[in-house]
Design a protein around this motif. Structure first.
Motif, short mmCIF file in Angstrom:
data_model
loop_
_atom_site.label_atom_id
_atom_site.label_comp_id
_atom_site.label_asym_id
_atom_site.label_seq_id
_atom_site.Cartn_x
_atom_site.Cartn_y
_atom_site.Cartn_z
N ILE A 250 0.93 -1.37 0.07
CA ILE A 250 0.10 -0.01 0.17
C ILE A 250 0.87 1.07 0.05
O ILE A 250 1.80 1.41 0.82
N LEU A 251 1.08 2.00 -1.08
CA LEU A 251 1.68 3.24 -1.15
C LEU A 251 1.10 4.44 -1.01
O LEU A 251 -0.04 4.58 -1.77
N ALA A 252 1.35 5.31 -0.28
CA ALA A 252 0.66 6.69 -0.16
C ALA A 252 1.66 7.44 -0.73
O ALA A 252 2.92 7.77 -0.10
N LEU A 253 1.63 7.98 -2.06
CA LEU A 253 2.46 8.75 -2.67
C LEU A 253 2.43 10.25 -2.46
O LEU A 253 1.25 10.81 -2.90
N SER A 254 3.47 10.93 -2.16
CA SER A 254 3.35 12.38 -2.14
C SER A 254 3.16 13.19 -3.26
O SER A 254 3.49 12.55 -4.38
N PRO A 255 2.68 14.59 -3.49
CA PRO A 255 2.59 15.11 -4.60
C PRO A 255 4.02 14.96 -5.51
O PRO A 255 3.92 15.05 -6.92
N GLU A 256 5.25 15.16 -4.79
CA GLU A 256 6.39 15.28 -5.60
C GLU A 256 6.68 13.92 -6.21
O GLU A 256 7.46 13.80 -7.32
N GLU A 257 6.13 12.81 -5.61
CA GLU A 257 6.19 11.39 -6.21
C GLU A 257 5.38 11.17 -7.38
O GLU A 257 5.45 10.26 -8.20
N THR A 258 4.36 11.80 -7.48
CA THR A 258 3.45 11.53 -8.75
C THR A 258 3.06 12.89 -9.48
O THR A 258 2.05 13.19 -9.66
N LYS A 259 4.36 13.67 -9.68
CA LYS A 259 4.03 15.12 -10.45
C LYS A 259 3.42 14.75 -11.88
O LYS A 259 3.76 13.97 -12.66
N ASP A 260 2.39 15.41 -11.99
CA ASP A 260 1.49 15.14 -13.35
C ASP A 260 2.27 15.90 -14.24
O ASP A 260 2.58 17.08 -14.06
N GLU A 261 2.53 15.14 -15.52
CA GLU A 261 3.07 16.06 -16.59
C GLU A 261 2.03 15.76 -17.83
O GLU A 261 1.35 15.24 -17.99
N GLU A 262 2.23 17.05 -18.63
CA GLU A 262 1.21 17.19 -19.59
C GLU A 262 1.68 15.90 -20.71
O GLU A 262 2.71 15.73 -20.89
N VAL A 263 0.52 15.34 -21.25
CA VAL A 263 0.58 14.49 -22.32
C VAL A 263 0.77 15.06 -23.68
O VAL A 263 0.14 16.16 -24.22
N TRP A 264 1.80 14.64 -24.48
CA TRP A 264 2.10 15.21 -25.73
C TRP A 264 1.89 14.27 -26.89
O TRP A 264 1.86 13.16 -26.64
N PRO A 265 1.80 14.75 -28.06
CA PRO A 265 1.65 13.81 -29.34
C PRO A 265 3.10 12.96 -29.16
O PRO A 265 4.11 13.32 -28.76
N CYS A 266 2.81 11.77 -29.58
CA CYS A 266 4.14 10.82 -30.02
C CYS A 266 5.12 11.50 -30.93
O CYS A 266 4.64 11.86 -31.80
N ILE A 267 6.35 11.35 -30.48
CA ILE A 267 7.32 11.93 -31.37
C ILE A 267 8.24 10.76 -32.15
O ILE A 267 9.07 11.13 -32.75
N ARG A 268 7.49 9.76 -32.17
CA ARG A 268 8.28 8.41 -32.76
C ARG A 268 9.63 8.32 -32.29
O ARG A 268 10.48 7.97 -33.17
#
Length: 447
Positions: free
Chosen positions: A352-370
Protein backbone atom coordinates in the motif's frame (compact mmCIF):
# COMPACT_ATOMS: atom_id res chain seq x y z
CA UNK A 1 24.93 -28.05 -12.97
CA UNK A 2 24.49 -24.50 -14.20
CA UNK A 3 23.60 -22.12 -16.97
CA UNK A 4 25.18 -19.06 -18.46
CA UNK A 5 23.28 -16.30 -16.76
CA UNK A 6 22.12 -13.29 -18.68
CA UNK A 7 19.43 -10.70 -18.38
CA UNK A 8 16.68 -9.94 -20.87
CA UNK A 9 16.29 -7.41 -23.64
CA UNK A 10 14.64 -4.14 -22.66
CA UNK A 11 13.46 -3.09 -19.24
CA UNK A 12 14.01 0.08 -17.23
CA UNK A 13 15.67 1.16 -13.99
CA UNK A 14 13.27 3.32 -11.99
CA UNK A 15 14.39 4.53 -8.53
CA UNK A 16 13.70 1.58 -6.25
CA UNK A 17 12.78 3.64 -3.16
CA UNK A 18 13.13 0.55 -0.99
CA UNK A 19 15.09 2.43 1.66
CA UNK A 20 11.84 3.34 3.41
CA UNK A 21 11.25 -0.24 4.60
CA UNK A 22 14.06 -2.58 3.56
CA UNK A 23 15.56 -2.52 7.06
CA UNK A 24 12.21 -2.72 8.85
CA UNK A 25 11.55 -6.24 10.24
CA UNK A 26 8.08 -7.64 9.71
CA UNK A 27 5.65 -6.56 12.44
CA UNK A 28 2.33 -8.18 13.23
CA UNK A 29 -0.48 -5.77 12.42
CA UNK A 30 -3.33 -5.22 14.84
CA UNK A 31 -6.33 -7.42 14.15
CA UNK A 32 -9.36 -5.23 13.36
CA UNK A 33 -12.79 -5.44 14.99
CA UNK A 34 -14.34 -5.99 11.54
CA UNK A 35 -12.85 -7.81 8.57
CA UNK A 36 -14.12 -7.51 5.00
CA UNK A 37 -13.33 -10.67 3.04
CA UNK A 38 -14.13 -10.63 -0.72
CA UNK A 39 -15.17 -13.95 -2.24
CA UNK A 40 -12.98 -13.39 -5.27
CA UNK A 41 -9.32 -12.82 -4.47
CA UNK A 42 -7.94 -14.76 -7.39
CA UNK A 43 -7.96 -15.09 -11.16
CA UNK A 44 -10.95 -17.21 -12.15
CA UNK A 45 -14.48 -17.85 -10.95
CA UNK A 46 -15.68 -16.18 -7.71
CA UNK A 47 -16.49 -18.34 -4.70
CA UNK A 48 -19.91 -19.46 -3.54
CA UNK A 49 -20.61 -18.13 -0.02
CA UNK A 50 -20.86 -20.84 2.63
CA UNK A 51 -22.08 -18.53 5.40
CA UNK A 52 -24.93 -16.10 6.03
CA UNK A 53 -25.53 -13.19 8.42
CA UNK A 54 -25.72 -14.38 12.03
CA UNK A 55 -23.47 -17.41 11.52
CA UNK A 56 -20.59 -17.93 13.94
CA UNK A 57 -17.30 -18.64 12.18
CA UNK A 58 -13.90 -19.78 13.42
CA UNK A 59 -10.38 -18.76 12.50
CA UNK A 60 -9.39 -20.54 9.28
CA UNK A 61 -12.91 -21.74 8.50
CA UNK A 62 -13.76 -21.90 4.80
CA UNK A 63 -16.39 -19.24 4.10
CA UNK A 64 -16.27 -19.31 0.29
CA UNK A 65 -16.25 -22.50 -1.79
CA UNK A 66 -14.39 -22.55 -5.10
CA UNK A 67 -16.55 -22.58 -8.20
CA UNK A 68 -14.82 -24.32 -11.11
CA UNK A 69 -11.25 -25.57 -11.50
CA UNK A 70 -9.71 -22.10 -11.93
CA UNK A 71 -10.82 -20.73 -8.59
CA UNK A 72 -9.67 -20.81 -4.96
CA UNK A 73 -11.61 -20.93 -1.68
CA UNK A 74 -11.43 -18.15 0.90
CA UNK A 75 -11.34 -18.45 4.67
CA UNK A 76 -12.15 -16.39 7.72
CA UNK A 77 -9.16 -14.54 9.13
CA UNK A 78 -10.82 -14.18 12.56
CA UNK A 79 -13.39 -15.94 14.69
CA UNK A 80 -16.67 -14.13 15.24
CA UNK A 81 -20.12 -13.40 13.83
CA UNK A 82 -21.00 -12.82 10.17
CA UNK A 83 -22.64 -9.40 9.96
CA UNK A 84 -23.22 -9.08 6.21
CA UNK A 85 -22.73 -10.89 2.91
CA UNK A 86 -22.96 -8.09 0.38
CA UNK A 87 -21.20 -6.60 -2.67
CA UNK A 88 -18.48 -4.15 -1.64
CA UNK A 89 -15.65 -2.38 -3.44
CA UNK A 90 -12.36 -4.30 -3.60
CA UNK A 91 -8.86 -2.96 -4.37
CA UNK A 92 -9.12 -3.85 -8.07
CA UNK A 93 -12.06 -1.44 -8.34
CA UNK A 94 -14.91 -3.91 -8.82
CA UNK A 95 -17.73 -4.59 -6.41
CA UNK A 96 -17.22 -8.14 -5.12
CA UNK A 97 -19.51 -10.21 -2.91
CA UNK A 98 -17.91 -9.76 0.50
CA UNK A 99 -18.31 -11.46 3.88
CA UNK A 100 -18.14 -8.95 6.75
CA UNK A 101 -17.23 -10.56 10.07
CA UNK A 102 -17.27 -9.02 13.54
CA UNK A 103 -14.16 -10.22 15.35
CA UNK A 104 -14.79 -11.73 18.80
CA UNK A 105 -11.10 -11.42 19.68
CA UNK A 106 -10.77 -15.10 20.60
CA UNK A 107 -9.15 -16.52 17.43
CA UNK A 108 -10.95 -19.81 18.04
CA UNK A 109 -9.33 -22.23 15.61
CA UNK A 110 -11.45 -24.22 13.16
CA UNK A 111 -11.36 -27.97 13.83
CA UNK A 112 -10.31 -28.71 10.24
CA UNK A 113 -6.88 -27.17 10.78
CA UNK A 114 -4.44 -29.98 11.47
CA UNK A 115 -0.74 -30.43 10.64
CA UNK A 116 0.35 -32.98 8.04
CA UNK A 117 3.49 -35.04 7.51
CA UNK A 118 4.63 -34.14 4.00
CA UNK A 119 6.79 -37.27 3.68
CA UNK A 120 3.70 -39.47 3.98
CA UNK A 121 1.53 -37.47 1.60
CA UNK A 122 0.90 -38.36 -2.01
CA UNK A 123 1.17 -35.74 -4.73
CA UNK A 124 -2.61 -35.62 -4.98
CA UNK A 125 -2.84 -35.17 -1.19
CA UNK A 126 -0.49 -32.17 -1.35
CA UNK A 127 -2.36 -30.57 -4.25
CA UNK A 128 -5.62 -31.02 -2.34
CA UNK A 129 -4.11 -29.31 0.73
CA UNK A 130 -2.93 -26.40 -1.44
CA UNK A 131 -6.38 -26.11 -3.02
CA UNK A 132 -8.25 -26.31 0.29
CA UNK A 133 -5.89 -23.71 1.80
CA UNK A 134 -6.89 -21.22 -0.90
CA UNK A 135 -3.31 -20.53 -1.91
CA UNK A 136 -2.80 -18.26 -4.92
CA UNK A 137 0.18 -16.47 -6.40
CA UNK A 138 1.20 -13.84 -3.84
CA UNK A 139 3.36 -11.85 -6.21
CA UNK A 140 0.23 -10.05 -7.37
CA UNK A 141 -1.06 -12.28 -10.17
CA UNK A 142 -3.24 -14.35 -7.76
CA UNK A 143 -3.42 -17.33 -10.12
CA UNK A 144 -4.68 -20.36 -8.14
CA UNK A 145 -1.60 -22.35 -7.16
CA UNK A 146 -3.22 -25.78 -7.41
CA UNK A 147 -3.88 -25.06 -11.10
CA UNK A 148 -0.30 -23.99 -11.66
CA UNK A 149 0.87 -27.23 -10.07
CA UNK A 150 -1.30 -29.29 -12.44
CA UNK A 151 0.35 -28.90 -15.86
CA UNK A 152 -0.77 -31.13 -18.74
CA UNK A 153 0.56 -34.67 -18.41
CA UNK A 154 2.66 -34.30 -21.56
CA UNK A 155 4.48 -31.24 -20.13
CA UNK A 156 7.54 -32.47 -18.25
CA UNK A 157 8.78 -29.90 -15.74
CA UNK A 158 12.56 -29.77 -15.43
CA UNK A 159 12.94 -26.72 -13.23
CA UNK A 160 11.02 -24.83 -10.60
CA UNK A 161 11.92 -21.16 -10.21
CA UNK A 162 10.99 -19.11 -7.17
CA UNK A 163 10.67 -15.41 -7.88
CA UNK A 164 12.50 -13.40 -5.24
CA UNK A 165 13.30 -10.49 -7.55
CA UNK A 166 10.66 -8.12 -6.12
CA UNK A 167 11.57 -5.59 -8.80
CA UNK A 168 8.65 -3.21 -8.15
CA UNK A 169 9.85 0.00 -6.48
CA UNK A 170 9.03 0.52 -2.76
CA UNK A 171 7.95 -3.09 -2.07
CA UNK A 172 10.04 -5.07 0.43
CA UNK A 173 7.62 -7.69 1.78
CA UNK A 174 9.31 -10.56 -0.11
CA UNK A 175 12.75 -9.18 0.74
CA UNK A 176 12.03 -9.26 4.47
CA UNK A 177 10.48 -12.73 4.15
CA UNK A 178 13.67 -14.04 2.52
CA UNK A 179 15.76 -12.58 5.34
CA UNK A 180 13.52 -13.60 8.23
CA UNK A 181 11.92 -16.89 7.10
CA UNK A 182 14.21 -18.47 4.49
CA UNK A 183 13.70 -22.02 5.76
CA UNK A 184 9.96 -21.81 5.08
CA UNK A 185 10.68 -20.74 1.52
CA UNK A 186 13.14 -23.59 0.92
CA UNK A 187 10.71 -26.12 2.43
CA UNK A 188 7.92 -24.79 0.23
CA UNK A 189 10.14 -25.03 -2.85
CA UNK A 190 10.92 -28.66 -2.05
CA UNK A 191 7.19 -29.41 -1.78
CA UNK A 192 6.56 -27.78 -5.17
CA UNK A 193 9.43 -29.78 -6.70
CA UNK A 194 7.96 -32.98 -5.28
CA UNK A 195 4.53 -32.24 -6.75
CA UNK A 196 5.96 -31.48 -10.20
CA UNK A 197 8.69 -34.15 -10.07
CA UNK A 198 11.18 -31.43 -10.94
CA UNK A 199 14.82 -32.30 -10.46
CA UNK A 200 16.18 -28.80 -9.90
CA UNK A 201 15.04 -25.59 -8.25
CA UNK A 202 16.22 -22.00 -8.56
CA UNK A 203 15.58 -18.93 -6.46
CA UNK A 204 16.12 -15.76 -8.49
CA UNK A 205 17.02 -12.61 -6.54
CA UNK A 206 18.19 -9.27 -7.92
CA UNK A 207 21.78 -8.36 -7.06
CA UNK A 208 20.70 -5.22 -5.17
CA UNK A 209 19.51 -7.53 -2.36
CA UNK A 210 22.76 -9.09 -1.07
CA UNK A 211 21.38 -9.76 2.42
CA UNK A 212 18.47 -11.75 0.97
CA UNK A 213 20.83 -13.66 -1.33
CA UNK A 214 23.08 -14.54 1.62
CA UNK A 215 20.11 -15.61 3.76
CA UNK A 216 18.65 -17.86 1.06
CA UNK A 217 22.05 -19.36 0.18
CA UNK A 218 22.58 -20.30 3.82
CA UNK A 219 19.11 -21.90 4.01
CA UNK A 220 19.78 -23.86 0.79
CA UNK A 221 23.35 -24.85 1.65
CA UNK A 222 22.46 -28.51 2.24
CA UNK A 223 20.25 -28.81 -0.85
CA UNK A 224 22.31 -30.05 -3.79
CA UNK A 225 19.48 -29.51 -6.28
CA UNK A 226 18.55 -25.96 -5.25
CA UNK A 227 20.53 -22.92 -6.39
CA UNK A 228 20.20 -19.25 -5.50
CA UNK A 229 20.78 -17.11 -8.59
CA UNK A 230 21.88 -13.49 -8.45
CA UNK A 231 20.19 -11.53 -11.22
CA UNK A 232 20.92 -8.16 -12.75
CA UNK A 233 18.77 -5.48 -11.16
CA UNK A 234 16.36 -4.32 -13.82
CA UNK A 235 12.60 -3.91 -14.02
CA UNK A 236 10.62 -6.15 -14.80
CA UNK A 237 13.13 -8.83 -13.81
CA UNK A 238 10.45 -10.51 -11.70
CA UNK A 239 8.11 -11.03 -14.65
CA UNK A 240 7.67 -14.74 -15.30
CA UNK A 241 8.97 -14.93 -18.87
CA UNK A 242 11.91 -12.63 -18.19
CA UNK A 243 12.86 -14.62 -15.09
CA UNK A 244 12.84 -17.87 -17.04
CA UNK A 245 14.96 -16.40 -19.82
CA UNK A 246 17.46 -14.85 -17.42
CA UNK A 247 17.95 -18.02 -15.36
CA UNK A 248 17.61 -20.87 -17.87
CA UNK A 249 18.07 -19.24 -21.26
CA UNK A 250 14.77 -20.74 -22.35
CA UNK A 251 12.29 -18.48 -24.09
CA UNK A 252 8.54 -18.96 -23.60
CA UNK A 253 6.91 -18.72 -27.05
CA UNK A 254 4.30 -16.10 -27.93
CA UNK A 255 0.99 -17.21 -26.47
CA UNK A 256 2.75 -19.98 -24.56
CA UNK A 257 3.16 -20.88 -20.90
CA UNK A 258 6.25 -21.65 -18.78
CA UNK A 259 5.30 -25.33 -18.83
CA UNK A 260 5.83 -25.28 -22.60
CA UNK A 261 9.57 -24.91 -21.94
CA UNK A 262 9.66 -27.25 -18.93
CA UNK A 263 9.60 -24.60 -16.22
CA UNK A 264 7.20 -23.53 -13.47
CA UNK A 265 7.50 -20.22 -11.60
CA UNK A 266 6.12 -19.32 -8.18
CA UNK A 267 6.66 -16.44 -5.80
CA UNK A 268 8.80 -16.89 -2.66
CA UNK A 269 5.87 -15.85 -0.46
CA UNK A 270 3.66 -18.43 -2.18
CA UNK A 271 6.22 -21.14 -1.42
CA UNK A 272 6.28 -20.13 2.25
CA UNK A 273 2.48 -20.35 2.41
CA UNK A 274 2.53 -23.79 0.81
CA UNK A 275 4.87 -24.96 3.55
CA UNK A 276 2.66 -23.44 6.26
CA UNK A 277 -0.47 -25.06 4.82
CA UNK A 278 1.13 -28.51 4.83
CA UNK A 279 3.04 -28.14 8.10
CA UNK A 280 0.29 -26.53 10.20
CA UNK A 281 -2.90 -26.97 8.18
CA UNK A 282 -3.50 -23.20 8.29
CA UNK A 283 -5.07 -21.79 5.13
CA UNK A 284 -4.10 -18.48 3.57
CA UNK A 285 -5.58 -15.94 6.02
CA UNK A 286 -2.75 -13.43 6.24
CA UNK A 287 0.12 -12.04 4.21
CA UNK A 288 2.99 -9.56 4.51
CA UNK A 289 2.24 -6.08 3.17
CA UNK A 290 4.63 -3.17 2.69
CA UNK A 291 3.06 0.16 3.67
CA UNK A 292 5.33 2.85 2.24
CA UNK A 293 5.82 6.08 0.31
CA UNK A 294 6.71 9.62 1.34
CA UNK A 295 3.08 10.11 2.32
CA UNK A 296 3.39 7.63 5.23
CA UNK A 297 4.78 8.81 8.58
CA UNK A 298 6.21 5.44 9.66
CA UNK A 299 6.60 3.05 6.68
CA UNK A 300 6.50 -0.61 7.74
CA UNK A 301 6.33 -4.23 6.65
CA UNK A 302 3.25 -5.71 8.32
CA UNK A 303 1.88 -9.22 8.65
CA UNK A 304 -1.77 -8.53 7.97
CA UNK A 305 -4.97 -10.54 8.34
CA UNK A 306 -6.86 -10.74 5.05
CA UNK A 307 -9.82 -8.37 5.19
CA UNK A 308 -8.08 -5.58 7.13
CA UNK A 309 -8.93 -2.16 5.70
CA UNK A 310 -6.23 0.01 4.13
CA UNK A 311 -7.25 2.81 6.50
CA UNK A 312 -6.48 0.62 9.55
CA UNK A 313 -2.98 -0.17 8.31
CA UNK A 314 -2.17 3.43 7.42
CA UNK A 315 -3.27 4.42 10.92
CA UNK A 316 -0.93 1.80 12.40
CA UNK A 317 1.86 3.42 10.41
CA UNK A 318 1.25 6.79 12.05
CA UNK A 319 -1.10 8.09 9.39
CA UNK A 320 -0.21 10.38 6.52
CA UNK A 321 2.80 12.66 6.67
CA UNK A 322 1.20 14.91 4.06
CA UNK A 323 -1.88 14.95 1.89
CA UNK A 324 -1.09 12.11 -0.52
CA UNK A 325 -1.71 12.72 -4.18
CA UNK A 326 -2.37 9.04 -4.73
CA UNK A 327 -2.80 5.84 -2.70
CA UNK A 328 -1.87 2.72 -4.65
CA UNK A 329 -2.56 -0.97 -4.03
CA UNK A 330 0.62 -2.73 -5.13
CA UNK A 331 3.68 -1.13 -6.66
CA UNK A 332 3.88 2.11 -8.64
CA UNK A 333 4.51 0.38 -11.98
CA UNK A 334 1.60 -2.07 -12.00
CA UNK A 335 -0.50 -1.14 -8.95
CA UNK A 336 -4.03 0.28 -8.90
CA UNK A 337 -4.79 3.76 -7.60
CA UNK A 338 -7.54 3.73 -4.96
CA UNK A 339 -10.54 6.03 -4.72
CA UNK A 340 -11.06 5.13 -1.05
CA UNK A 341 -9.11 3.78 1.91
CA UNK A 342 -12.12 1.71 2.98
CA UNK A 343 -11.05 -1.29 0.91
CA UNK A 344 -9.59 -4.51 2.35
CA UNK A 345 -6.25 -6.19 1.99
CA UNK A 346 -6.72 -9.24 -0.21
CA UNK A 347 -4.38 -12.08 -1.12
CA UNK A 348 -2.91 -10.11 -4.01
CA UNK A 349 -2.07 -6.90 -2.14
CA UNK A 350 1.70 -6.88 -1.55
CA UNK A 351 1.90 -3.17 -0.84
CA UNK A 352 0.00 0.00 0.00
CA UNK A 353 1.72 3.17 -1.16
CA UNK A 354 0.79 6.67 -0.13
CA UNK A 355 2.60 8.80 -2.66
CA UNK A 356 3.33 12.47 -2.08
CA UNK A 357 2.73 15.12 -4.76
CA UNK A 358 6.45 15.18 -5.58
CA UNK A 359 6.38 11.41 -6.24
CA UNK A 360 3.43 11.65 -8.63
CA UNK A 361 4.06 14.92 -10.43
CA UNK A 362 1.49 15.22 -13.20
CA UNK A 363 3.05 15.97 -16.57
CA UNK A 364 1.34 17.13 -19.71
CA UNK A 365 0.68 14.50 -22.37
CA UNK A 366 2.16 15.35 -25.77
CA UNK A 367 1.75 13.73 -29.21
CA UNK A 368 4.02 10.77 -29.94
CA UNK A 369 7.38 11.93 -31.32
CA UNK A 370 8.17 8.42 -32.64
CA UNK A 371 11.45 8.23 -30.74
CA UNK A 372 11.15 4.47 -30.41
CA UNK A 373 12.14 4.38 -26.74
CA UNK A 374 9.04 2.33 -25.85
CA UNK A 375 10.13 -0.30 -28.37
CA UNK A 376 13.67 -0.36 -26.98
CA UNK A 377 12.55 -1.05 -23.40
CA UNK A 378 9.67 -3.47 -24.11
CA UNK A 379 10.79 -6.82 -22.62
CA UNK A 380 8.42 -8.71 -24.95
CA UNK A 381 9.71 -7.05 -28.16
CA UNK A 382 6.36 -5.43 -28.95
CA UNK A 383 5.64 -2.07 -30.60
CA UNK A 384 3.76 -0.23 -27.84
CA UNK A 385 3.38 3.01 -29.81
CA UNK A 386 1.57 1.19 -32.65
CA UNK A 387 -0.66 -0.94 -30.42
CA UNK A 388 -1.60 2.12 -28.39
CA UNK A 389 -2.36 4.19 -31.49
CA UNK A 390 -4.66 1.54 -32.94
CA UNK A 391 -6.30 1.01 -29.55
CA UNK A 392 -7.10 4.71 -29.25
CA UNK A 393 -8.71 4.49 -32.72
CA UNK A 394 -10.78 1.47 -31.64
CA UNK A 395 -9.06 -0.80 -34.18
CA UNK A 396 -8.62 -3.78 -31.88
CA UNK A 397 -8.24 -6.30 -34.72
CA UNK A 398 -5.04 -4.56 -35.77
CA UNK A 399 -3.94 -4.48 -32.13
CA UNK A 400 -4.26 -8.25 -32.14
CA UNK A 401 -2.10 -8.48 -35.26
CA UNK A 402 0.53 -6.52 -33.37
CA UNK A 403 0.41 -9.21 -30.61
CA UNK A 404 -1.23 -7.00 -27.98
CA UNK A 405 -2.18 -10.11 -25.99
CA UNK A 406 1.51 -10.80 -25.34
CA UNK A 407 1.82 -7.54 -23.35
CA UNK A 408 2.68 -8.27 -19.70
CA UNK A 409 1.46 -4.81 -18.61
CA UNK A 410 4.74 -3.99 -16.90
CA UNK A 411 4.44 -0.28 -17.66
CA UNK A 412 7.99 0.16 -18.99
CA UNK A 413 6.68 1.88 -22.13
CA UNK A 414 4.66 4.46 -20.21
CA UNK A 415 7.54 5.04 -17.79
CA UNK A 416 10.10 5.78 -20.52
CA UNK A 417 7.85 7.78 -22.87
CA UNK A 418 9.12 11.40 -23.09
CA UNK A 419 5.65 12.50 -24.25
CA UNK A 420 4.11 10.84 -21.16
CA UNK A 421 1.53 9.02 -23.25
CA UNK A 422 -0.69 6.43 -21.48
CA UNK A 423 0.71 3.58 -23.55
CA UNK A 424 0.18 0.64 -21.21
CA UNK A 425 -3.32 1.83 -20.26
CA UNK A 426 -4.48 1.90 -23.88
CA UNK A 427 -2.86 -1.49 -24.54
CA UNK A 428 -4.75 -2.97 -21.58
CA UNK A 429 -7.98 -1.62 -23.08
CA UNK A 430 -7.11 -3.35 -26.36
CA UNK A 431 -6.37 -6.64 -24.58
CA UNK A 432 -9.69 -6.53 -22.75
CA UNK A 433 -11.59 -5.81 -25.96
CA UNK A 434 -9.83 -8.63 -27.83
CA UNK A 435 -10.54 -11.12 -25.05
CA UNK A 436 -14.18 -10.00 -24.80
CA UNK A 437 -14.63 -10.45 -28.55
CA UNK A 438 -13.10 -13.93 -28.43
CA UNK A 439 -15.42 -14.95 -25.60
CA UNK A 440 -18.39 -13.57 -27.50
CA UNK A 441 -17.43 -15.53 -30.61
CA UNK A 442 -17.12 -18.74 -28.60
CA UNK A 443 -20.47 -18.12 -26.94
CA UNK A 444 -22.13 -17.51 -30.32
CA UNK A 445 -20.69 -20.73 -31.71
CA UNK A 446 -22.10 -22.70 -28.78
CA UNK A 447 -25.64 -21.41 -29.40
Amino acid sequence: MGFKLFSFKGGVNPPDNKHFTENKPIETANVPSLVYIPLQQHIGAPCEPLVKPGDHVKLGQMIGQQRGFVSAPVHSSVSGIVKFVTPLRAPQGDKIMTVVIENDGLDTLDESIKPKDVDNLSIQDIKRIILDAGIVGLGGATFPTHVKLSPPAEKEIDYVILNGAECEPYLTSDYRLMIEEPDKIISGLKIIMKVLDAKFGYIGIEDNKPEAISSMEKAASNESNIQVVSLKTKYPQGSEKQLIQAITGRKVPSGGLPADVGVEVNNVATAAKIYEAVETGMPLIERVVTVSGKGIKEPKNLRVRIGTLFSDLIEQCGGFSCEPSKVVAGGPMTGIAQHSLEVPVTKGVAGILALSPEETKDEEVWPCIRCGKCIEVCPINLMPLSISAYSLKGDFDTCREYNALDCIECGCCSYICPSKRPLVQSIVVAKNEIIAKEKSNISNKDK
